[in-house]
Design a protein around this motif. Structure first.
Motif, PDB file in Angstrom:
ATOM      1  N   PRO A   1       0.975  -1.333   0.142  1.00 51.63           N
ATOM      2  CA  PRO A   1       0.068   0.041   0.038  1.00 51.63           C
ATOM      3  C   PRO A   1       0.919   1.201  -0.212  1.00 51.63           C
ATOM      4  CG  PRO A   1      -0.685  -1.736   1.694  1.00 51.63           C
ATOM      5  CD  PRO A   1       0.865  -1.995   1.141  1.00 51.63           C
ATOM      6  N   PHE A   2       0.181   2.316  -0.342  1.00 46.16           N
ATOM      7  CA  PHE A   2       1.199   3.451  -0.487  1.00 46.16           C
ATOM      8  C   PHE A   2       0.027   4.787   0.369  1.00 46.16           C
ATOM      9  CE2 PHE A   2       1.782   7.848  -2.408  1.00 46.16           C
ATOM     10  CZ  PHE A   2       3.169   7.995  -2.138  1.00 46.16           C
ATOM     11  N   VAL A   3       1.013   5.187   1.587  1.00 43.65           N
ATOM     12  CA  VAL A   3       0.155   6.088   2.369  1.00 43.65           C
ATOM     13  C   VAL A   3       0.784   7.314   2.504  1.00 43.65           C
ATOM     14  CG1 VAL A   3      -0.939   6.312   4.772  1.00 43.65           C
ATOM     15  CG2 VAL A   3      -0.455   3.976   3.598  1.00 43.65           C
ATOM     16  N   THR A   4       0.061   8.547   2.118  1.00 44.40           N
ATOM     17  CA  THR A   4       0.705   9.779   2.116  1.00 44.40           C
ATOM     18  C   THR A   4      -0.319  10.862   2.791  1.00 44.40           C
ATOM     19  OG1 THR A   4       1.766  11.354   0.767  1.00 44.40           O
ATOM     20  CG2 THR A   4      -0.246  10.431  -0.240  1.00 44.40           C
TER      21      THR A   4
ATOM     22  N   VAL B   1      -5.170  12.672   4.852  1.00 42.25           N
ATOM     23  CA  VAL B   1      -4.548  11.174   4.409  1.00 42.25           C
ATOM     24  C   VAL B   1      -5.034  10.799   3.298  1.00 42.25           C
ATOM     25  CG1 VAL B   1      -4.057   8.937   5.194  1.00 42.25           C
ATOM     26  CG2 VAL B   1      -3.866  10.917   7.086  1.00 42.25           C
ATOM     27  N   LEU B   2      -4.427  10.257   2.146  1.00 41.79           N
ATOM     28  CA  LEU B   2      -4.821   9.670   1.114  1.00 41.79           C
ATOM     29  C   LEU B   2      -3.836   8.429   0.844  1.00 41.79           C
ATOM     30  CD1 LEU B   2      -6.264   9.731  -1.701  1.00 41.79           C
ATOM     31  CD2 LEU B   2      -4.411  11.220  -2.525  1.00 41.79           C
ATOM     32  N   ALA B   3      -4.539   7.462   0.862  1.00 42.24           N
ATOM     33  CA  ALA B   3      -4.023   6.022   0.679  1.00 42.24           C
ATOM     34  C   ALA B   3      -4.631   4.909  -0.437  1.00 42.24           C
ATOM     35  CB  ALA B   3      -3.936   5.111   2.108  1.00 42.24           C
ATOM     36  N   VAL B   4      -3.908   4.048  -0.898  1.00 44.65           N
ATOM     37  CA  VAL B   4      -4.381   3.120  -1.951  1.00 44.65           C
ATOM     38  C   VAL B   4      -3.648   1.724  -1.801  1.00 44.65           C
ATOM     39  CG1 VAL B   4      -2.883   3.791  -3.770  1.00 44.65           C
ATOM     40  CG2 VAL B   4      -5.126   2.854  -4.452  1.00 44.65           C
ATOM     41  N   ASP B   5      -4.080   0.733  -2.196  1.00 50.07           N
ATOM     42  CA  ASP B   5      -3.520  -0.588  -2.465  1.00 50.07           C
ATOM     43  C   ASP B   5      -3.759  -0.920  -4.025  1.00 50.07           C
ATOM     44  OD1 ASP B   5      -2.562  -3.074  -2.751  1.00 50.07           O
ATOM     45  OD2 ASP B   5      -2.924  -3.630  -0.614  1.00 50.07           O
ATOM     46  N   SER B   6      -2.702  -0.671  -4.852  1.00 46.99           N
ATOM     47  CA  SER B   6      -2.827  -0.947  -6.144  1.00 46.99           C
ATOM     48  C   SER B   6      -2.895  -2.330  -6.755  1.00 46.99           C
ATOM     49  CB  SER B   6      -1.730  -0.137  -6.926  1.00 46.99           C
ATOM     50  OG  SER B   6      -2.112   1.078  -6.846  1.00 46.99           O
TER      51      SER B   6
ATOM     52  N   GLU C   1      -9.050   1.974   6.153  1.00 47.01           N
ATOM     53  CA  GLU C   1      -9.574   0.963   5.483  1.00 47.01           C
ATOM     54  C   GLU C   1      -9.231   1.124   3.646  1.00 47.01           C
ATOM     55  OE1 GLU C   1     -13.389  -0.616   8.093  1.00 47.01           O
ATOM     56  OE2 GLU C   1     -13.580   0.279   5.727  1.00 47.01           O
ATOM     57  N   LEU C   2      -8.666  -0.008   3.411  1.00 45.38           N
ATOM     58  CA  LEU C   2      -8.487   0.101   1.863  1.00 45.38           C
ATOM     59  C   LEU C   2      -9.221  -1.130   1.031  1.00 45.38           C
ATOM     60  CD1 LEU C   2      -4.554   0.675   1.966  1.00 45.38           C
ATOM     61  CD2 LEU C   2      -6.243   2.339   1.330  1.00 45.38           C
ATOM     62  N   TYR C   3     -10.232  -0.714   0.443  1.00 45.60           N
ATOM     63  CA  TYR C   3     -10.840  -1.680  -0.464  1.00 45.60           C
ATOM     64  C   TYR C   3     -10.568  -1.713  -1.876  1.00 45.60           C
ATOM     65  CZ  TYR C   3     -15.029  -4.045  -2.481  1.00 45.60           C
ATOM     66  OH  TYR C   3     -15.741  -4.866  -3.344  1.00 45.60           O
ATOM     67  N   GLY C   4     -10.266  -3.155  -2.215  1.00 46.33           N
ATOM     68  CA  GLY C   4      -9.714  -3.217  -3.551  1.00 46.33           C
ATOM     69  C   GLY C   4      -8.628  -2.304  -3.882  1.00 46.33           C
ATOM     70  N   ASN C   5      -8.649  -1.704  -5.164  1.00 44.80           N
ATOM     71  CA  ASN C   5      -7.864  -0.736  -5.609  1.00 44.80           C
ATOM     72  C   ASN C   5      -8.404   0.727  -5.687  1.00 44.80           C
ATOM     73  OD1 ASN C   5      -7.381  -2.936  -8.217  1.00 44.80           O
ATOM     74  ND2 ASN C   5      -6.254  -3.012  -6.395  1.00 44.80           N
ATOM     75  N   TRP C   6      -9.279   0.857  -4.748  1.00 43.48           N
ATOM     76  CA  TRP C   6      -9.980   2.160  -4.607  1.00 43.48           C
ATOM     77  C   TRP C   6      -9.255   3.030  -3.567  1.00 43.48           C
ATOM     78  CZ3 TRP C   6     -14.359   3.858  -7.171  1.00 43.48           C
ATOM     79  CH2 TRP C   6     -15.077   2.781  -7.758  1.00 43.48           C
ATOM     80  N   PRO C   7      -9.048   4.312  -3.892  1.00 42.52           N
ATOM     81  CA  PRO C   7      -8.264   5.110  -3.048  1.00 42.52           C
ATOM     82  C   PRO C   7      -9.221   5.392  -1.726  1.00 42.52           C
ATOM     83  CG  PRO C   7      -9.170   6.597  -4.655  1.00 42.52           C
ATOM     84  CD  PRO C   7      -9.534   5.042  -5.168  1.00 42.52           C
ATOM     85  N   SER C   8      -8.432   5.759  -0.649  1.00 43.10           N
ATOM     86  CA  SER C   8      -9.390   6.106   0.557  1.00 43.10           C
ATOM     87  C   SER C   8      -8.885   7.579   1.086  1.00 43.10           C
ATOM     88  CB  SER C   8      -9.100   5.102   1.988  1.00 43.10           C
ATOM     89  OG  SER C   8      -9.866   4.037   1.549  1.00 43.10           O
ATOM     90  N   LEU C   9      -9.775   8.509   1.222  1.00 46.25           N
ATOM     91  CA  LEU C   9      -9.261   9.792   1.686  1.00 46.25           C
ATOM     92  C   LEU C   9      -9.902  10.165   3.113  1.00 46.25           C
ATOM     93  CD1 LEU C   9      -8.017  12.549   0.630  1.00 46.25           C
ATOM     94  CD2 LEU C   9     -10.753  12.893  -0.107  1.00 46.25           C
ATOM     95  N   TYR C  10      -9.034  10.636   3.937  1.00 48.37           N
ATOM     96  CA  TYR C  10      -9.430  11.017   5.401  1.00 48.37           C
ATOM     97  C   TYR C  10      -8.884  12.449   5.643  1.00 48.37           C
ATOM     98  CZ  TYR C  10     -10.109   6.043   6.088  1.00 48.37           C
ATOM     99  OH  TYR C  10     -10.654   4.484   6.039  1.00 48.37           O
TER     100      TYR C  10
END
Length: 722
Positions: free
Chosen positions: A666-669, A679-684, A707-716
């Motif tokens: 995953p990539f979390v930035t 916070v923006l994260a994704v698991d490609s 939470e990271l679902y599929g390849n969808w980005p998560s924004l917090y």
């Protein structure tokens, strides 16, 4: 003379000869549609589908029989066979225990089974009678079994949208079972070739049995068949077939409990359009463009005012919107700017001749897309483009100027582990940042692009969905992270530090290997029937949302290319022509006789949308979501975050995008401004139905979960401790 039975589910329906071509900019770019000029016809392996029991076949002139059937909720599908053509449409009656349900003039075409919707009977045996309206006296009657337990398993059609292919090859629908939601392929087409099914670009197994999913998301299901190992897809001599269905399911995804961060979810009011035309330009709430961000798009509907787009987060529209001043428009200069003349002609022009060509209006954004040149320009071309550009900069000092075709100083290497590259080979670029594009090397006289362009584009066009590794990942899974790496290196180059850095995207996959085309189904009402036209594979919605969010959160925005003009509201306005750039099409009138010349008989308001452009709607969704954290983005600073993986804490490094590629992590930035954080994260790389709950560490030391679902980005967003 004996007659061979003609099966009405002929699977070679769409293997038409010739080439397919489409217009990009002004250049006609074509490829072979199917590879080999001679192909083998494949027959579906139908074991597993129940056999119908023929009760009566009254006409030996057509020998109409029902072979097999399948049940999809309350919909029944029947495989017909006959010794004659032109039998459709059919009158159908279904009888059980003395009750008869009648269906009039049901259309039918090759590539499908006869479909009877909403069959209202009890469980057990029933009889179906099928009478041809195309040939008098041609009829048959058969017995089949209806499973009452399956009648309500398919989700109500009002709760989901599906567009794309529609035939025997792929039939994906959402089903509910034991309170859970699944995607299931009812077609389960198999012809003994290698078959690979992907959801959102990642290979999956077991779609014929159902894969658990979540509501509120759009899934792109692509199935491919090849008479070779799948990783030989590049070989145009192989027989290859593609189908794609894009499915959105209504509902609100479950959200995790309260913690130190608040999620910015996909809003409840959002859904892609039900029709072929996008509707974000009227359905989205109005919002101003994010401060200091560049968003460049095209108007997609000719019946929606251009002003609607400016009121929905878009800063620049295409130069075709003549009612606005040029500073509110973007322009992409294609080879026709120079009359499609070649490199040799351009290299022979004098400085005076070149400068005379640079008289353009003061557009807000101007991009070079001179695609008939090599992407690495000869010195003579570089010199003349510099002369050309300097006139533009002098005349329009506030214009955002970039070279899409020639690339930025650091061109995206499209790093991936599937292709054999070692991502760690690029780590040195962070300590020794330098151009990897010879276009930016200074000329002997000192002239250089380095002081010409003030905008750096990195292309995020979807990449080939093969080869795949053992986890089902393809080169497409690496596009986002490679783009992040590329723009970060571009930012480190001193002569670009004040530039704008953007993603340059497109919503579909450009064929590279004479790939077969996706047959796309259009249900017309005037005249009534099915139109099949060949399209390109659509990019996953999850990827479109990621590109939008990461471009706006980490960088300065995006330029979303579109290869057509605004479309009409009339969904029947498809003007068919044998010379329509090689686009293949087939027309199946519901009455079995309306000629194709009647299709598009009313195009006075323009032509219909060529495909369902849901990726653009997700790009705009990302723009709206980023707008919700604009207060942090404006003046905030980027900081990658530590996260826990397999019980171990991963501490971020400056080359974190590369490390995520290398380890398929995953990539979390984040963006931090004072005590505020986004916070923006994704698991490609994880499976499209996988849910990862992951601990992260905020800059104030607080550990929390995302939470990271599929390849969808998560924004917090959240508030840090002082």
């Amino acid at each position: 003379m004996t007659h061979k039975k003609k099966v009405l589910t002929k699977t070679s329906l769409l293997w038409l000869g010739g080439i397919f071509a489409f217009l990009i900019g002004s250049g006609l770019w074509a490829w072979n549609r199917f590879g080999p000029s001679g192909h083998k016809t494949y027959v579906q392996v139908t074991e597993g589908f129940p056999l119908a029991r023929t009760l009566d076949s009254a006409s030996h002139a057509c020998d109409l029989v029902i072979r097999r059937y399948r049940q999809v909720g309350r919909e029944m599908q029947f495989e017909l066979a006959a010794n004659a053509g032109g039998l459709s449409p059919y009158d159908v009656s279904i009888t059980q225990n003395g009750k008869t349900q009648t269906f009039r003039a049901i259309p039918h075409r090759y590539g499908t089974w006869l479909t009877v919707p909403d069959v209202d009977i009890a469980g057990g045996e029933a009889q179906i009678s099928v009478s041809s309206l195309g040939q008098q006296g041609c009829r048959t009657t058969a017995a089949f079994n209806f499973e009452a337990s399956l009648a309500n398993e398919v989700v109500d059609p009002r709760e989901w949208i599906r567009q794309g292919s529609k035939d025997n090859w792929l039939d994906v629908r959402p089903v509910r079972k034991d309170g859970k939601l699944y995607l299931r392929d009812f077609a389960n087409y198999n012809d003994n070739r290698t078959k690979v099914v992907m959801i959102d670009g990642i290979a999956v197994q077991g779609l014929e049995n159902g894969i658990e999913i979540k509501p509120g998301y759009l899934y792109s299901v692509t199935a491919r068949w090849i008479d070779a190992p799948y990783n030989d897809w590049w070989n145009a001599a192989k027989n290859r077939t593609v189908r794609q269905q894009n499915i959105w399911i209504a509902g609100k995804p479950e959200q995790s409990g309260a913690n130190a961060l608040t999620r910015i979810p996909i809003p409840d009011w959002f859904s892609p359009s039900r029709g072929i035309n996008v509707d974000f330009d009227t359905k989205f709430p109005e919002f101003e463009p994010i401060k200091d961000k560049l968003v460049m798009q095209y108007r997609l509907n000719n019946y929606v005012p251009s002003e609607n787009y400016y009121k929905r987060g878009i800063r620049y529209l295409s130069n075709t919107e003549k009612e606005f001043p040029p500073e509110k428009l973007h322009y992409t200069a294609t080879p026709n700017y120079f009359g499609d003349k070649d490199e040799k002609w351009f290299a022979g022009l004098s400085q005076e001749q070149v400068e005379a060509l640079a008289g353009i209006p003061g557009f807000g954004v101007y991009a070079y897309d001179f695609e008939f040149w090599s992407q690495h320009y000869p010195k003579e071309v570089i010199q003349r483009l510099i002369w050309f550009s300097r006139v533009i900069k002098k005349n329009h000092p506030h214009m955002y100027l970039m070279d899409y075709w020639g690339g930025g100083a650091y061109t995206n290497p499209h790093i991936n582990t599937v292709g054999g590259a070692n991502p760690k080979d690029f780590i040195k670029d962070y300590s020794e940042p330098k151009s990897n594009n010879p276009n930016f090397d200074p000329l002997p006289n000192g002239d250089s692009f380095r002081d010409i362009f003030n905008t750096v584009p990195i292309d995020v066009y979807p990449k080939p969905m093969f080869a795949v590794d053992n986890a089902g990942n393809s080169p497409n899974n690496f596009v986002l992270l490679s783009a992040i790496h590329s723009l970060r290196i571009n930012r480190l180059l001193p002569y670009q530090k004040n530039n704008k850095f953007i993603f340059y995207g497109w919503n579909r996959y450009m064929p590279l290997y004479k790939d077969p085309i996706v047959p796309w189904n259009y249900q017309l009402t005037d005249p009534k029937g099915e139109l099949i036209m060949n399209q390109l594979e659509m990019m996953p919605a999850s990827q479109a949302l990621s590109f939008s969010l990461f471009s706006l959160i980490l960088f300065d925005g995006y330029y979303l290319w579109h290869d057509g003009g605004p479309s009409a509201q009339n969904p029947n306005a498809y003007k068919l022509s044998k010379d329509m750039w090689g686009w293949g099409y087939e027309w199946y009138p519901a009455d079995g006789k309306t000629p194709e010349t009647e299709v598009g008989r009313n195009t006075s308001g323009g032509t219909a949308a060529p495909y369902w452009d849901f990726p653009t709607e997700y790009y705009v969704l990302g723009n709206w979501m980023a707008k919700q954290v604009e207060d942090v983005l404006t003046g905030g600073t980027n900081q990658d975050l530590a996260f826990q993986l397999d019980g171990q804490w991963i501490q971020p490094k400056k080359e974190q995008a590369l490390l995520a590629i290398d380890g398929k992590q995953p990539f979390v930035t984040s963006i931090v401004k004072g005590n505020l954080i986004v916070v923006l994260a994704v698991d490609s790389f994880q499976q499209p139905s996988a849910l990862r709950k992951m601990k992260i560490r905020l800059p104030d030391g607080v550990e929390t979960e995302i939470e990271l679902y599929g390849n969808w980005p998560s924004l917090y967003r959240g508030t840090l401790k002082k």
